[in-house]
Design a protein around this motif. Structure first.
Motif, PDB file in Angstrom:
ATOM      1  N   VAL A 168      56.511  27.815   9.482  1.00 45.51           N
ATOM      2  CA  VAL A 168      56.525  27.631   8.033  1.00 45.51           C
ATOM      3  C   VAL A 168      55.142  27.978   7.501  1.00 45.51           C
ATOM      4  O   VAL A 168      54.141  27.388   7.917  1.00 45.51           O
ATOM      5  CB  VAL A 168      56.878  26.174   7.660  1.00 45.51           C
ATOM      6  CG1 VAL A 168      56.899  26.010   6.149  1.00 45.51           C
ATOM      7  CG2 VAL A 168      58.236  25.804   8.263  1.00 45.51           C
ATOM      8  N   ALA A 169      55.059  28.958   6.618  1.00 44.04           N
ATOM      9  CA  ALA A 169      53.759  29.437   6.148  1.00 44.04           C
ATOM     10  C   ALA A 169      53.848  29.905   4.708  1.00 44.04           C
ATOM     11  O   ALA A 169      54.929  30.207   4.198  1.00 44.04           O
ATOM     12  CB  ALA A 169      53.275  30.578   7.035  1.00 44.04           C
ATOM     13  N   ASN A 214      47.852  30.957   4.319  1.00 44.07           N
ATOM     14  CA  ASN A 214      47.637  30.816   5.756  1.00 44.07           C
ATOM     15  C   ASN A 214      47.015  32.076   6.362  1.00 44.07           C
ATOM     16  O   ASN A 214      47.178  33.175   5.839  1.00 44.07           O
ATOM     17  CB  ASN A 214      48.947  30.509   6.464  1.00 44.07           C
ATOM     18  CG  ASN A 214      49.476  29.127   6.131  1.00 44.07           C
ATOM     19  OD1 ASN A 214      50.553  28.987   5.592  1.00 44.07           O
ATOM     20  ND2 ASN A 214      48.692  28.107   6.439  1.00 44.07           N
ATOM     21  N   ASP A 215      46.301  31.891   7.474  1.00 46.11           N
ATOM     22  CA  ASP A 215      45.693  32.988   8.187  1.00 46.11           C
ATOM     23  C   ASP A 215      46.780  33.743   8.982  1.00 46.11           C
ATOM     24  O   ASP A 215      47.410  33.160   9.869  1.00 46.11           O
ATOM     25  CB  ASP A 215      44.631  32.440   9.161  1.00 46.11           C
ATOM     26  CG  ASP A 215      43.858  33.536   9.851  1.00 46.11           C
ATOM     27  OD1 ASP A 215      44.404  34.634  10.067  1.00 46.11           O
ATOM     28  OD2 ASP A 215      42.666  33.289  10.201  1.00 46.11           O
ATOM     29  N   ILE A 243      49.307  32.590  12.204  1.00 50.44           N
ATOM     30  CA  ILE A 243      50.763  32.602  12.123  1.00 50.44           C
ATOM     31  C   ILE A 243      51.349  33.413  13.267  1.00 50.44           C
ATOM     32  O   ILE A 243      52.309  33.014  13.923  1.00 50.44           O
ATOM     33  CB  ILE A 243      51.230  33.185  10.765  1.00 50.44           C
ATOM     34  CG1 ILE A 243      50.752  32.263   9.616  1.00 50.44           C
ATOM     35  CG2 ILE A 243      52.744  33.328  10.734  1.00 50.44           C
ATOM     36  CD1 ILE A 243      50.957  32.877   8.261  1.00 50.44           C
ATOM     37  N   ALA A 244      50.752  34.598  13.521  1.00 49.50           N
ATOM     38  CA  ALA A 244      51.220  35.450  14.620  1.00 49.50           C
ATOM     39  C   ALA A 244      51.086  34.742  15.963  1.00 49.50           C
ATOM     40  O   ALA A 244      51.975  34.819  16.820  1.00 49.50           O
ATOM     41  CB  ALA A 244      50.458  36.762  14.620  1.00 49.50           C
TER      42      ALA A 244
END
Length: 244
Positions: A231-232, A236-237, A241-242
């Motif tokens: 969930v982003a 967010n960076d 996230i990746a």
């Protein structure tokens, strides 16, 4: 496979509900197949394990050997690229530190009535760790299952992958997988000693096998293929996230 969902999509709420509530229990045919495999291993032991491994994994245990020699896992660790070894060692250190902090304290005292009361915690004698192979072969699975067992005081760890296994202090490595591997660990065969607890993820057949042998052995959980939701939002960076 990855699925990207955005809250701005038409029908997002319905699609998200469907994802969260998707059916994940084993199909009836999987349950029946696993039941037959487990019974076959109980009845015929090593012979069944070898035949099932050849049938499902196209792998001849008699040609390659049932066990991975300790020298192979030691060599795999020694031959690792330096950056990969540093990453594995850091992960192992952090995992070990965390789980050693989880060890419960023994208790031994006299209560007000003069009765001696206490509890003593010991690791089980043998733990079997199932580590998936093929495209889902992650060294992290070895570390996150073997190191907590060692921290708990398990004397013998008996899993099914190499540098990470060496780093974690794994005692035995067997070249078998699938429901037949779970059955062999739970009931034992001529070659494989039965264990007290089985941990580690796997496919639907492995998960169902763990479900069916629970009670004969302890298990961590019925863990199948990894499934996460990230969930982003735009703050967010993307690199984080990746990585998640």
């Amino acid at each position: 496979m990855p699925m990207r969902m955005a809250i701005t999509d038409t029908g997002f709420a319905e699609a998200f509900d469907a994802l969260v509530n998707a059916r994940r229990e084993a199909d009836d045919d999987v349950s029946a197949d696993v039941r037959a495999i487990i019974q076959d291993v109980r009845d015929r032991g090593d012979e069944a394990v070898a035949q099932l491994t050849s049938k499902f994994d196209q792998h001849d245990l008699e040609q390659t050997g049932w066990r991975v020699d300790k020298a192979e896992s030691a060599a795999a660790l020694e031959d690792l690229e330096a950056s990969l070894r540093i990453a594995l060692e850091l992960a192992a250190l952090r995992i070990r530190d965390y789980h050693e902090g989880q060890l419960p304290d023994n208790r031994d005292y006299m209560d007000d009535a003069g009765v001696r009361i206490g509890a003593r915690w010991n690791g089980v004698e043998r733990a079997g760790i199932y580590i998936p192979g093929g495209r889902a072969a992650y060294p992290s699975s070895v570390l996150m299952n073997a190191i907590p067992a060692k921290a708990a005081g398990v004397e013998h760890i008996n899993p099914l992958v190499l540098a990470a296994a060496e780093l974690a202090g794994v005692d035995e490595i067997w070249r078998i997988g699938g429901a037949q591997a779970v059955a062999a660990l739970a009931y034992g065969t001529e070659k494989i000693a039965p264990v007290d607890v089985i941990t580690g993820p796997g496919n639907a057949w492995v998960a169902e096998a763990k479900r069916q042998v629970f009670g004969v052995v302890g298990i961590d959980m019925v863990a199948g293929p990894s499934e996460i939701v990230v969930v982003a939002d735009g703050k967010n960076d993307p690199d984080w996230i990746a990585a998640d």
